[in-house]
Enzyme design. Structure first.
Site, PDB file in Angstrom:
ATOM      1  CG  ASP A   1       0.630   0.700 -20.397  1.00 21.58           C
ATOM      2  OD1 ASP A   1       1.595  -0.001 -19.824  1.00 21.58           O
ATOM      3  OD2 ASP A   1      -0.615   0.254 -20.763  1.00 21.58           O
TER       4      ASP A   1
ATOM      5  CG  ASP B   1      -0.227  -0.098   2.426  1.00 24.54           C
ATOM      6  OD1 ASP B   1       0.872   0.171   2.526  1.00 24.54           O
ATOM      7  OD2 ASP B   1      -0.956  -0.343   3.419  1.00 24.54           O
TER       8      ASP B   1
ATOM      9  CG  HIS C   1       5.412  -3.909 -14.356  1.00 25.20           C
ATOM     10  ND1 HIS C   1       6.087  -2.801 -14.792  1.00 25.20           N
ATOM     11  CD2 HIS C   1       4.215  -4.034 -14.894  1.00 25.20           C
ATOM     12  CE1 HIS C   1       5.196  -2.397 -15.984  1.00 25.20           C
ATOM     13  NE2 HIS C   1       4.071  -3.026 -15.927  1.00 25.20           N
ATOM     14  CG  ASP C   2       5.508  -5.471 -18.161  1.00 30.11           C
ATOM     15  OD1 ASP C   2       4.478  -5.862 -17.771  1.00 30.11           O
ATOM     16  OD2 ASP C   2       5.036  -4.583 -18.925  1.00 30.11           O
TER      17      ASP C   2
ATOM     18  CD  GLU D   1       4.982  -0.497 -22.174  1.00 26.25           C
ATOM     19  OE1 GLU D   1       5.561  -1.435 -21.628  1.00 26.25           O
ATOM     20  OE2 GLU D   1       3.835  -0.381 -22.096  1.00 26.25           O
TER      21      GLU D   1
ATOM     22  CG  ASP E   1       2.211   3.169 -15.469  1.00 22.54           C
ATOM     23  OD1 ASP E   1       1.725   3.300 -16.775  1.00 22.54           O
ATOM     24  OD2 ASP E   1       3.023   2.200 -15.266  1.00 22.54           O
TER      25      ASP E   1
HETATM   26  O1  TEU Z   1       3.063  -3.549 -21.313  1.00 25.62           O
HETATM   27  C1  TEU Z   1       2.934  -3.725 -22.700  1.00 25.62           C
HETATM   28  C2  TEU Z   1       3.491  -4.782 -23.382  1.00 25.62           C
HETATM   29  O2  TEU Z   1       3.272  -4.798 -24.729  1.00 25.62           O
HETATM   30  C3  TEU Z   1       4.679  -5.420 -22.783  1.00 25.62           C
HETATM   31  O3  TEU Z   1       5.488  -5.242 -21.929  1.00 25.62           O
HETATM   32  C4  TEU Z   1       3.799  -6.712 -22.449  1.00 25.62           C
HETATM   33  O4  TEU Z   1       3.396  -6.641 -21.288  1.00 25.62           O
HETATM   34  C5  TEU Z   1       4.856  -8.152 -22.404  1.00 25.62           C
HETATM   35  O5  TEU Z   1       5.711  -8.110 -23.508  1.00 25.62           O
HETATM   36  C6  TEU Z   1       4.086  -9.309 -22.305  1.00 25.62           C
HETATM   37  O6  TEU Z   1       5.003 -10.351 -22.178  1.00 25.62           O
HETATM   38  C7  TEU Z   1       2.249  -2.719 -20.777  1.00 25.62           C
HETATM   39  C8  TEU Z   1       2.234  -2.794 -19.145  1.00 25.62           C
HETATM   40  O7  TEU Z   1       3.664  -2.654 -18.674  1.00 25.62           O
HETATM   41  C9  TEU Z   1       1.861  -4.224 -18.830  1.00 25.62           C
HETATM   42  O8  TEU Z   1       2.168  -4.586 -17.496  1.00 25.62           O
HETATM   43  C10 TEU Z   1       0.600  -4.386 -19.437  1.00 25.62           C
HETATM   44  O9  TEU Z   1      -0.014  -5.627 -19.097  1.00 25.62           O
HETATM   45  C11 TEU Z   1       0.184  -3.949 -20.730  1.00 25.62           C
HETATM   46  O10 TEU Z   1       0.972  -2.643 -20.903  1.00 25.62           O
HETATM   47  C12 TEU Z   1      -1.314  -3.677 -20.989  1.00 25.62           C
HETATM   48  O11 TEU Z   1      -1.606  -2.269 -20.158  1.00 25.62           O
END
Ligand code: TEU
Length: 539
Positions: free
Chosen positions: A205, A35, A330-331, A260, A104
């Site tokens: 994003d 949180d 995080h991805d 991004e 974000d």
């Molecule tokens: O990510 C977009 C994206 O295309 C990639 O990073 C994707 O999540 C990855 O290739 C899958 O393996 C952004 C965000 O960072 C992500 O967390 C979200 O899920 C996505 O957009 C949708 O909002």
């Protein structure tokens, strides 16, 4: 951009606050107690690390189908994270410590639970209908309008009533229709409301995907039977118009925007960050993350080969685009686990974590540290599908085990290698505490790197050149301004390698092995070093 300007971070006349910044990414559900109060409680820790800003992943109310990237209220804070007052307190407390706050913004899609979408579905004549992208009708029967695939599996089209709507990620994330000017105005006004709260910038994003082409032709089908339209969408010139308008709507605020840049090549990234008219201050590019297979079929066990990594990094470092630098987010699986694969003695692991950091942080661009990276955290592990949270991995698990492509055990192995949940496990604060007490920890090494960026102009503004050592396992490069030079060398193997010190580099700046390389010209296993040279002044 003029040839002579290429390879410098930013050629604006007035320096921007973020030009020599290091930014720390927070994934709130896995940071501290899940949180905002937890985030506030760690601001002293972040100030001690020395970062200039934090990027907060989505804190908005959300059904959580994509861990917050499916927003149901752009103006709120999810109750599980706290209240708007908590958020305001976070901004205030961060600013007291000279830490800026970047949030974000997810402008490509909302949640399917967003009131706009509910209204659009309930009434085809509602003004909100035009906020989303609808195709097909009863006469088109049960077939989706084209063969575009959703990133998290299946078709990009889902039916609501008689028509299909576009959801490039999942049916829970309907894409917004940027061709609709009322929608665009709503989004800009919303962004301004956050700026009025004192926010210092936005991470945007999948911003390169907002401008959908007017037509939706079939594309070449990939392995999954669908076409991945991201490249086609990113190439739509309307993107520039929308971003120009967005930028103008935010004029007057001293902020940073980080886009991004999903599916962007160097040329597009270069144009988007062109200093003569920066539509975005910097972009995240993904070519280095795609080396082990992300661009094609993600679920494989290919590794990142160092020669390919060097090539891709050099290409982006010597191109013109302003970059956000990252190994982790995080991805992505954590780079330490992703490159190390398997086991190494704990001491060597720490040493390699520092080598990765040194390699990235002395490059051109703005470095981002993903929570836990600064203490050398590794991938979390998952025993079975029931332990997973990520919509992408869960969908892939069922898709590929049902089709018989992989057994359940094989699929879990691949998810543990490449899945997004691997990096979304809670930060280990006990581990962090231990590192704070210890000289030579990964944490203290990151702190040193941040200080170097703040102190040396060459780290911020130097031109990058790859340095060919002829050694397959070494990643080396130089940076250079008119006044200063930097030589960085990193051993990505456990083997000791002799590497003659280039002439003139007499000043050791940083080392993860007690300065041994600077004394001997030999890099121990996983050793890294950076050496500095001031150029003789031309009076
Ligand atoms: O990510 C977009 C994206 O295309 C990639 O990073 C994707 O999540 C990855 O290739 C899958 O393996 C952004 C965000 O960072 C992500 O967390 C979200 O899920 C996505 O957009 C949708 O909002």
């Amino acid at each position: 951009m003029a040839e002579s300007e290429k390879g410098t971070l930013n050629t604006r006349k007035t320096p921007q606050w973020w030009e020599n910044a290091v930014i720390y990414q927070i994934y709130p559900q896995a940071f501290c107690n899940g949180d905002i109060a937890g985030i506030i409680s760690k601001l002293d820790y972040l100030a001690n690390l020395g970062v200039d800003a934090v990027w907060l992943c989505p804190l908005y109310p959300s059904p959580g189908r994509d861990n917050g990237y499916d927003i149901s209220d752009y103006d709120g804070i999810a109750p599980k994270f706290g209240t708007m007052d908590d958020f305001k307190r976070l901004v205030k407390e961060a600013h007291v410590r000279n830490i800026r706050v970047i949030i974000d913004l997810v402008l490509n899609h909302t949640s399917n639970q967003h009131p706009w979408f509910s209204e659009a579905c309930a009434d085809a004549n509602s003004p909100k209908r035009g906020y989303y992208i609808w195709r097909g009708g009863q006469k088109n029967g049960a077939k989706p309008p084209n063969n575009w695939g959703a990133l998290f599996g299946g078709s990009a089209w889902s039916k609501a009533g008689e028509q299909y709507y576009l959801g490039l990620f999942s049916p829970y994330q309907p894409d917004l229709n940027w061709a609709n000017s009322a929608l665009r105005r709503e989004l800009y006004a919303m962004a301004r409301r956050w700026l009025a709260l004192g926010v210092d910038g936005f991470r945007l994003d999948v911003i390169t995907l907002i401008a959908k082409p007017g037509d939706f032709p079939d594309g070449e089908t990939g392995e999954n039977g669908y076409y991945d339209p991201r490249g086609r969408i990113a190439a739509n010139p309307l993107l520039f118009e929308y971003l120009r308008e967005f930028r103008q709507a935010l004029a007057g605020y001293d902020i940073v925007t980080v886009g991004e840049a999903s599916a962007a090549d160097l040329e597009l990234a270069d144009k988007l960050t062109d200093p003569s008219e920066p539509l975005l201050d910097m972009v995240f590019s993904f070519e280095h993350m795609d080396i082990d297979g992300g661009e094609t079929f993600k679920w494989n066990d290919r590794a990142i080969a160092l020669p390919a990594l060097r090539r891709v990094m050099a290409k982006w470092q010597t191109g013109g685009a302003a970059l956000g630098l990252f190994w982790n987010n995080h991805d992505q699986p954590r780079m330490l686990s992703r490159m190390l694969r398997g086991e190494a003695a704990p001491g060597l692991k720490e040493r390699f974590a520092k080598t990765l950091a040194c390699c990235l942080h002395l490059m051109r661009g703005v470095p981002f540290i993903y929570q836990g990276e600064e203490i050398g955290m590794e991938n979390g592990r998952f025993g079975g599908v029931e332990e997973l949270r990520d919509v992408e991995a869960i969908n892939a698990f069922y898709e590929h085990t049902k089709s018989g492509r992989f057994t359940e055990a094989e699929m879990m192995r691949l998810i543990n290698l490449k899945g997004r949940d691997t990096a979304r496990t809670p930060v280990d604060w006990g581990f962090a505490e231990e590192q704070l007490q210890r000289d030579g920890s990964v944490f203290s090494f990151y702190r040193e790197l941040i200080q170097l960026r703040h102190k040396y102009d060459v780290v911020v503004n130097g031109r990058y050149a790859p340095y060919d050592t002829g050694e397959g396992n070494i990643f080396a490069y130089t940076r250079e301004t008119d006044e200063e030079q930097l030589f960085v060398c990193c051993n990505f193997s456990e083997e000791e390698i002799a590497l003659p010190i280039p002439n003139g580099f007499a000043v050791p700046l940083i080392s993860n092995n007690s300065g041994r390389y600077a004394q001997t010209g030999v890099l121990a296993g996983f050793e890294c070093a950076a050496l500095y040279a001031a150029k003789p002044s031309v009076a």
